[in-house]
Design an enzyme around this catalytic site. Structure first.
Site, PDB file in Angstrom:
ATOM      1  N   LYS A  77     -10.341   0.102  -1.758  1.00 26.59           N
ATOM      2  CA  LYS A  77     -10.157  -0.133  -0.318  1.00 26.59           C
ATOM      3  C   LYS A  77     -10.454   1.131   0.475  1.00 26.59           C
ATOM      4  CE  LYS A  77      -6.576  -1.376   3.094  1.00 26.59           C
ATOM      5  NZ  LYS A  77      -5.198  -1.906   3.280  1.00 26.59           N
ATOM      6  N   ASP A  83       0.870  -1.181   0.000  1.00 26.90           N
ATOM      7  CA  ASP A  83       0.000   0.000   0.000  1.00 26.90           C
ATOM      8  C   ASP A  83       0.906   1.229   0.000  1.00 26.90           C
ATOM      9  OD1 ASP A  83      -1.752  -2.122   0.547  1.00 26.90           O
ATOM     10  OD2 ASP A  83      -2.960  -0.959   1.962  1.00 26.90           O
ATOM     11  N   LYS A 139      -7.117   3.269  -2.855  1.00 25.99           N
ATOM     12  CA  LYS A 139      -7.438   3.220  -1.423  1.00 25.99           C
ATOM     13  C   LYS A 139      -7.650   4.638  -0.929  1.00 25.99           C
ATOM     14  CE  LYS A 139      -5.081   1.948   2.928  1.00 25.99           C
ATOM     15  NZ  LYS A 139      -3.923   1.241   3.527  1.00 25.99           N
TER      16      LYS A 139
END
Length: 258
Positions: free
Chosen positions: A199, A102, A165
């Protein structure tokens, strides 16, 4: 099973169970790994700092859940615009054995009008990842404006992101339904639903929260889109609430209220 229980079970299996605190220790990460294994199934992944990947891998293997994926973070949490550092951190994360990375998008550079550095950073980090999933955190709560959130999402997707995300969980405003809708609409409108996931992270704390996010994804991208390859929740305190909703009495440590 009630609709809420069904959503809770669905959400649990989509969780990236997270601890990203300055005072994290091996013991806390071992506890997180234990929490990822529940009586009703495992979380999709855990999300930890890179230095804890070896102990997490060992713990997950020893407890019989090697399929729980290990996600880690790079260029975190500030989203600086130094591409070389972001790429070096990403390569190091891969070398440590991360299954997923990430990375934080250089969102301040985009706010200042620079679209190129974000594209190049994501592109090079994806090259460093190879087949490893790259999730890109755009920090919606700092971008705030729909035009910027959609532009950041588009840049990430064009540069090769596997997921977009919302948030690091380290700023005042993290995931919100409003921001989630904007990002899901970009995935739909660009026609990339097969290859790009979403996400929400930070602020998803209850089964009701999770159910609302899942219903939105079903509405925008269809009933069959949500699965662990296309959808994750970045959270920690959510797990206890989901287990309570499912009436499962697991003793879950709560690393933060992420």
């Amino acid at each position: 099973m009630s609709d809420l229980k069904a959503a809770a079970l669905r959400a649990l299996k989509l969780m990236d169970l997270t601890t990203l605190n300055d005072d994290d220790t091996d013991a806390k990460v071992i506890s997180l790994c234990h929490d990822a294994k529940t009586a009703v199934g495992n979380t999709a992944a855990i999300c930890i700092y890179p230095r804890f990947i070896p102990i997490a891998k060992k713990t997950l293997r020893e407890q019989g859940t090697p399929e729980v994926r290990i996600a880690t973070v790079t260029n975190f949490p500030h989203g600086n615009d130094d591409i070389d550092i972001a790429v070096a951190e990403t390569k190091a994360a891969v070398a440590y054995g991360a299954d997923e990375v990430d990375v934080v998008f250089p969102y301040r550079a985009l706010m200042a009008g620079d679209e190129k550095v974000g594209f190049e950073l994501v592109k090079q980090c994806k090259e460093a990842c190879g087949d490893i999933l790259l999730k890109v955190i755009i920090e919606t709560g700092e971008l705030k404006e729909e035009a910027l959130i959609k532009k950041a999402s588009q840049i990430c997707i064009e540069a090769g992101a596997d997921f977009i995300k919302t948030s690091t969980g380290k700023v005042p405003v993290n995931a919100t339904p409003e921001y989630a809708r904007m990002m899901l609409e970009v995935i739909r409108d660009m026609g990339v639903a097969e290859t790009v996931g979403f996400k929400p992270a930070g602020g998803v704390r209850t089964a009701e929260d999770a159910a609302a996010y899942l219903a939105m994804a079903d509405e925008i991208l269809g009933d069959n889109w949500v699965d662990a390859r296309h959808y994750r929740f970045g959270a920690s305190s959510l797990l206890t609430n989901l287990l309570n909703t499912l009436e499962v009495s697991d003793d879950v440590a709560d690393p933060t209220a992420y």
